[in-house]
Design a protein around this motif. Sequence first.
Motif, short mmCIF file in Angstrom:
data_model
loop_
_atom_site.label_atom_id
_atom_site.label_comp_id
_atom_site.label_asym_id
_atom_site.label_seq_id
_atom_site.Cartn_x
_atom_site.Cartn_y
_atom_site.Cartn_z
N ASN A 187 -28.70 -25.91 6.18
CA ASN A 187 -27.93 -26.99 5.58
C ASN A 187 -26.84 -27.37 6.57
OD1 ASN A 187 -25.14 -27.41 4.01
ND2 ASN A 187 -26.78 -28.40 2.84
N SER A 188 -26.65 -28.65 6.80
CA SER A 188 -25.72 -29.09 7.84
C SER A 188 -24.30 -28.60 7.59
CB SER A 188 -25.74 -30.62 7.95
OG SER A 188 -25.37 -31.22 6.72
N ASP A 189 -23.85 -28.61 6.34
CA ASP A 189 -22.49 -28.15 6.05
C ASP A 189 -22.35 -26.65 6.29
OD1 ASP A 189 -21.46 -30.66 5.31
OD2 ASP A 189 -22.32 -30.47 3.31
N ALA A 190 -23.36 -25.89 5.88
CA ALA A 190 -23.32 -24.44 6.09
C ALA A 190 -23.36 -24.10 7.58
CB ALA A 190 -24.50 -23.78 5.37
N ASP A 192 -22.33 -26.05 10.01
CA ASP A 192 -21.04 -26.47 10.57
C ASP A 192 -19.98 -25.42 10.29
OD1 ASP A 192 -19.33 -28.32 11.89
OD2 ASP A 192 -18.56 -28.97 9.96
N ALA A 193 -19.97 -24.88 9.08
CA ALA A 193 -19.00 -23.84 8.72
C ALA A 193 -19.21 -22.59 9.57
CB ALA A 193 -19.13 -23.50 7.24
N ALA A 194 -20.47 -22.20 9.76
CA ALA A 194 -20.77 -21.03 10.57
C ALA A 194 -20.29 -21.22 12.01
CB ALA A 194 -22.27 -20.75 10.55
N LEU A 195 -20.51 -22.39 12.55
CA LEU A 195 -20.09 -22.67 13.92
C LEU A 195 -18.57 -22.63 14.05
CD1 LEU A 195 -22.59 -25.52 14.87
CD2 LEU A 195 -22.50 -23.21 15.83
N LEU A 196 -17.85 -23.09 13.03
CA LEU A 196 -16.39 -23.03 13.05
C LEU A 196 -15.89 -21.59 13.03
CD1 LEU A 196 -15.37 -25.95 10.64
CD2 LEU A 196 -14.99 -25.83 13.11
N ASP A 334 -26.24 -20.64 -4.06
CA ASP A 334 -24.84 -20.35 -4.31
C ASP A 334 -24.15 -19.69 -3.12
OD1 ASP A 334 -25.09 -21.26 -6.91
OD2 ASP A 334 -25.74 -19.30 -7.64
N VAL A 335 -24.87 -19.46 -2.05
CA VAL A 335 -24.33 -18.67 -0.95
C VAL A 335 -23.10 -19.31 -0.33
CG1 VAL A 335 -24.79 -17.79 1.37
CG2 VAL A 335 -26.48 -17.51 -0.44
N VAL A 336 -23.12 -20.62 -0.14
CA VAL A 336 -21.98 -21.28 0.50
C VAL A 336 -20.72 -21.11 -0.35
CG1 VAL A 336 -21.05 -23.48 1.25
CG2 VAL A 336 -23.41 -22.92 1.74
N GLU A 337 -20.87 -21.28 -1.67
CA GLU A 337 -19.71 -21.11 -2.55
C GLU A 337 -19.19 -19.68 -2.48
OE1 GLU A 337 -17.75 -22.90 -4.46
OE2 GLU A 337 -18.65 -24.74 -3.76
#
Length: 384
Positions: A187-190, A192-196, A334-337
């Motif tokens: 998922n693009s948002d997930a 992106d978060a991982a890269l940050l 639900d993993v991202v939350e």
Amino acid sequence: MALILNIQMYFCIFFIIFHAEGKYNTKKNVIIMKYFLRYPGWKNINDVEYIKYWNHEYKFEDVFDKPITSDNCDNFIRYATIFLGCSYANDLTIMFFSLINFQKHCTMLLNSGNSLDSAYNCTVELLAKTIDIVPLAKLMKSALDSIENYHNFPWTNQKQFRYILCEVLTYLQKTGPLIELVPLIINSDAIDAALLIIKRFLLVRREELERDKIHCQLKSTDLISMWHLWNNEFDTLKTQGKYQEFFMFLNDKISSLVQTTYQKKYVDLGFIFDSNTNRTFLPIPTVNLAQNHKNQSINLVKQTNDVDVMEVIKQQDFSQNPSINLVKQNNEVDVVEEMLQEYMAQYSSIDLIQNNNEVNYLDEMLQEYIAKYSSINSNSITMT
């Protein structure tokens, strides 16, 4: 007045202790250090211009060409610790530079919007490669500790003082924020978060490394030129029909850096690894003074072609963290939350790193992460 005298007395005691190096170490330790410092691997410590210790500068040839005696053995132990630590610092500098550029490449793939799968695979490889440095960090710290243990006043026993690479090698092993990213969602948002989070981890470790290099004057390493050479090599491989994703090329390069450092600055220096305690020991010469060591029951793993100590450590880490299995997330939307809540709970106070210069940066990273994910819910996650 009495209080002032007491303070002065304690300061004098402190000063005497820390200047007590070279004050009659044992003959046994002298022989061990002579044996250890004759290992051919010390010729690989050629990336250090000189070390800085007690306001003096020492070049390699000025130190190790001199005879070791009971009254200067402690000095040689300290010099060996600092020279090896500085050389490790140079290797870590190259690795961090490579990983940070690796992260930038993954971010570029994600922002290009061409292939989510490529960005995902790039991030998974980056995450795995960052975690893969942990065994090397453990060996580096254990190696430095094993040298210091022969000093009359080893740095390892002085917990209130940070010695060379202590900070960065300790925090490199605290990969909790990275482990929590596994398994990663496509998922693009997930992504992106991982890269940050990986970026934050690497940049903070690099800042710690810079602080730990106060004893070192390293020889110049042109990292930009190295990066250009890698790009040119990759382009050449493509023209030869040997095409692969650039992140896989980077993965191979970093693996080579790690393995070369391990071979040249651990194996070739004769360090002995105890697989039961995860401790490193110096090689002991087979002379009469070592007779007492013959009956030791310690399971010492010699570095040979058929034993890879870093693999042993990695497998131990995997057994302690079975979730380090870099596979795709199935249907757990639900993993991202959950990751957000855990991240906020663990890092909102930003108490792991207490350096003022880093607090603002970490806070900005945290706020950026919260802003991006506070509105995400399971319904907005699309699985590929």
